[in-house]
Design an enzyme around this catalytic site. Structure first.
Site, short mmCIF file in Angstrom:
data_model
loop_
_atom_site.label_atom_id
_atom_site.label_comp_id
_atom_site.label_asym_id
_atom_site.label_seq_id
_atom_site.Cartn_x
_atom_site.Cartn_y
_atom_site.Cartn_z
N ASP A 104 0.99 2.37 8.98
CA ASP A 104 0.00 1.49 10.26
C ASP A 104 1.14 1.62 11.41
O ASP A 104 0.76 1.65 12.76
CB ASP A 104 -0.13 -0.10 10.11
CG ASP A 104 -1.29 0.03 9.16
OD1 ASP A 104 -1.80 0.81 8.81
OD2 ASP A 104 -1.45 -1.27 8.92
N GLY A 144 0.84 -1.20 -0.09
CA GLY A 144 0.12 0.09 -0.13
C GLY A 144 0.81 1.46 -0.12
O GLY A 144 2.03 1.16 0.44
N LYS A 173 8.30 1.11 5.10
CA LYS A 173 7.32 1.67 4.88
C LYS A 173 5.94 1.15 5.38
O LYS A 173 5.70 -0.18 5.35
CB LYS A 173 7.10 1.89 3.24
CG LYS A 173 5.83 2.41 2.65
CD LYS A 173 5.17 1.35 1.90
CE LYS A 173 4.52 0.42 2.52
NZ LYS A 173 3.63 -0.45 1.71
N THR A 174 5.22 2.01 6.22
CA THR A 174 3.90 1.79 6.21
C THR A 174 3.17 2.43 7.00
O THR A 174 3.71 3.27 8.20
CB THR A 174 3.79 0.27 6.98
OG1 THR A 174 2.34 0.13 7.42
CG2 THR A 174 4.36 0.27 8.30
N GLU A 179 -7.64 8.27 2.65
CA GLU A 179 -7.36 9.69 2.63
C GLU A 179 -6.12 10.14 3.08
O GLU A 179 -5.47 11.27 2.82
CB GLU A 179 -8.34 10.46 3.52
CG GLU A 179 -9.72 10.44 3.31
CD GLU A 179 -10.61 9.10 3.56
OE1 GLU A 179 -11.65 9.19 3.54
OE2 GLU A 179 -9.69 8.00 3.97
N ASP A 227 5.90 -7.46 5.35
CA ASP A 227 5.61 -8.57 4.70
C ASP A 227 6.69 -8.21 3.56
O ASP A 227 7.34 -9.34 3.08
CB ASP A 227 4.37 -8.82 4.22
CG ASP A 227 3.44 -9.37 5.44
OD1 ASP A 227 3.89 -10.53 5.75
OD2 ASP A 227 2.24 -9.12 5.55
N ARG A 278 1.02 -5.81 -5.07
CA ARG A 278 1.10 -6.72 -3.66
C ARG A 278 1.66 -8.31 -4.17
O ARG A 278 1.44 -9.14 -3.48
CB ARG A 278 -0.25 -6.76 -3.12
CG ARG A 278 -0.60 -5.38 -2.51
CD ARG A 278 -1.87 -5.34 -1.54
NE ARG A 278 -2.31 -4.13 -1.05
CZ ARG A 278 -1.76 -3.58 0.11
NH1 ARG A 278 -0.73 -4.58 0.90
NH2 ARG A 278 -2.36 -2.40 0.42
N GLU A 288 -8.85 -0.26 12.82
CA GLU A 288 -9.64 -0.93 12.04
C GLU A 288 -9.67 -2.61 12.33
O GLU A 288 -10.31 -3.46 12.17
CB GLU A 288 -9.19 -1.01 10.54
CG GLU A 288 -8.01 -1.52 10.21
CD GLU A 288 -7.56 -1.30 8.49
OE1 GLU A 288 -8.56 -1.40 7.86
OE2 GLU A 288 -6.32 -1.30 8.39
#
Length: 547
Positions: free
Chosen positions: A202, A78, A199-200, A421, A173, A142, A308
């Site tokens: 989250d 992502g 990178k993420t 967003e 991952d 992905r 989430e």
């Protein structure tokens, strides 16, 4: 192409870098490393890249000459703000090593390496994407790099372009796959290095050497602006409870950071839910208690932040989902062949253990159906598709009507999900600087012949010049986990530390935020102006590194 005034101004921004990267670099080796868990298993699987030392860069090394090198870069998974600056830093660093070096971008993610879809990234192209959001310079994907045939095909494609190193920009991952690829090429003595970048949005790719993943800062600031806007509206109309689901499938870092920035009435932290052993009904009762308490004071409005992935942390549902993941991995075709959800639920219930079948039967039908949706490429339930915010609104409403009938009619819930967003926003100054430094660090690791390392930039609450660049072996972050029904080596996700300073700050303040007028309105990201406004890191980092 038409550009906004901000795009034009941001193109001129020169990212700040650590002093150690501005001239000749000296490499200092630290301690030998071992994996975070399952050391024997990981060492056996990665004999060529396990146990490597930590690397730290210092300024003032002896001037060196480097041969020209062709490098491939991949954006994986992502989007996250700052990816283009990683590529920009990598490009500039490679050109600094040798002006004849070339950078190739594999298109559409890891699949581009396998399918030999690429483009050379020249200065004209790079300059169009400096300090911009998104991954559109080469696209992402992905595709998982885990099959020997993929590795061999990728190697063949690298040979055609004389590529000697690959940089994979991705999350846990993707960097796990990068490590597997590095090991395979090292085993074959293929002459292709593999370097990762963290990178993420989250925020769950972090450890002592990776203080934060890039994109987290920007995404949280974007979400916090939106939450602040909603809270201002909430405080104006005084009639709605806004249930806001935020990205964070496996950890609650985004929800926690946004809470620290905006001070909502209720913040659910998945890791706390799991530690308390809460049921879904118990979680509903806890949220409803705050809503009822505010209603009795005449306040029929407020905000609730929801990670989430919270459903995966409710113990009984977590066990159910784990069984469902295994079950659907082995019976996917059988389940999908059925005509409707009623038949699917009936079959699934028969295949589950007695406890999980009882949990499954107790869930609202719509929720149970969502748990049976197709899995992601890693075999996990796609929690972003589960409308937790709507589920909680319905269950809280039913709870209030049952327990406080006089107040039930005045409860009105508004659902929101903030995800896309924040993923491609123009990076904050922090992320623009951090990402550029990560890319430049990757170029140094390549020049020094390293493989199986992730670029690392630390000391991030200090002025940029004092940041510490280096490399960390990816195997250091690994453990063994079950994926698609089999044990596999993966980077261990970093969950919210319930003993850490950021969570303790939330606990200290949550009662006040639940009852008092405490909303904060951060406003949009600021790119120009005083340092304390434009360059501040996340509150999470500030609290974690507070001396």
């Amino acid at each position: 192409m038409t550009k906004s005034a901000l795009q034009i101004a941001r193109a001129a921004y020169a990212p700040k870098m650590p002093e150690s990267l501005k001239g000749s670099v000296k490499i200092v080796e630290g301690r030998k490393t071992e994996s975070i868990a399952d050391q024997a298993d990981i060492a056996k699987l990665f004999p060529n890249t396990y146990g490597m030392p930590l690397l730290t860069f210092e300024a003032g090394g002896a001037a060196k000459s480097f041969p020209a090198v062709n490098v491939g870069v991949i954006l994986s998974g992502g989007q996250a703000p700052g990816g283009h600056n990683v590529i920009s830093g990598l490009f500039d660093g490679l050109k600094r090593l040798n002006p004849n070096s070339k950078l190739y971008g594999f298109l559409g993610g890891p699949g581009g390496l396998v399918d030999n879809k690429y483009m050379e990234l020249t200065s004209d192209i790079i300059d169009e994407y400096r300090n911009t959001g998104g991954f559109d310079i080469i696209g992402s994907g992905r595709t998982k790099l885990e099959e020997t045939a993929q590795f061999d095909q990728g190697l063949e494609n690298c040979k055609k372009l004389d590529i000697k190193a690959i940089v994979i920009i991705g999350g846990d991952d993707s960097n796990t796959n990068a490590c597997v690829l590095a090991e395979y090429y090292a085993q074959k003595n293929a002459g292709v290095q593999v370097i990762g970048c963290p990178k993420t949005i989250d925020g769950d790719l972090k450890n002592e050497m990776i203080e934060t993943s890039f994109g987290f800062d920007t995404a949280c600031k974007v979400y916090s602006e939106l939450i602040g806007n909603i809270q201002r509206d909430c405080n104006s109309s005084k009639k709605y409870w806004h249930f806001i689901k935020l990205m964070g499938r496996s950890a609650s870092h985004i929800a926690l950071e946004c809470a620290l920035q905006t001070q909502p009435c209720v913040t659910i932290i998945s890791e706390e839910v799991e530690k308390k052993g809460m049921t879904l009904d118990g979680l509903v009762a806890e949220v409803a208690a705050t809503i009822i308490a505010r209603a009795k004071e005449g306040k029929f409005f407020g905000t609730v932040l929801i990670p989430e992935g919270v459903v995966e942390f409710i113990p009984a549902i977590k066990k159910l989902i784990a069984e469902l993941n295994d079950l659907l991995a082995h019976h996917e075709a059988e389940v999908n062949a059925l005509a409707n959800n009623d038949e699917k639920r009936a079959l699934v219930a028969k295949l589950l253990s007695a406890d999980s079948a009882a949990t499954f039967a107790s869930l609202p039908v719509a929720f149970a159906n969502q748990l049976m949706l197709d899995r992601d490429p890693h075999g996990n339930v796609q929690v972003s598709l589960i409308e937790t915010e709507k589920l909680l609104i319905d269950m809280v409403k039913a709870y209030i009507k049952k327990n406080e009938p006089a107040l039930g009619a005045k409860f009105q819930g508004q659902p929101h999900f903030f995800g896309y967003e924040g993923r491609c926003a123009a990076p904050s100054n922090f992320d623009a600087d951090y990402c550029y430094s990560l890319g430049y660090t990757a170029s140094v690791l390549i020049g020094e012949g390293k493989t199986g390392y992730m670029a690392s930039v630390r000391n991030l609450t200090a002025p940029t010049a004092q940041w510490i660049a280096g490399g960390v072996p990816v195997t250091m972050m690994m453990n063994m986990e079950k994926r698609h029904g089999h044990m596999k080596p993966v980077i261990q996700k970093a969950l919210v530390d319930l003993n850490g300073a950021p969570f303790k700050k939330l606990v200290e303040c949550r009662n006040e935020w639940a009852t008092q007028p405490s909303f904060v309105y951060p406003g949009p990201i600021q790119y120009f102006g005083p340092t304390e406004v434009c360059d501040q890191p996340t509150k999470t980092l500030a609290l974690e590194q507070k001396k």
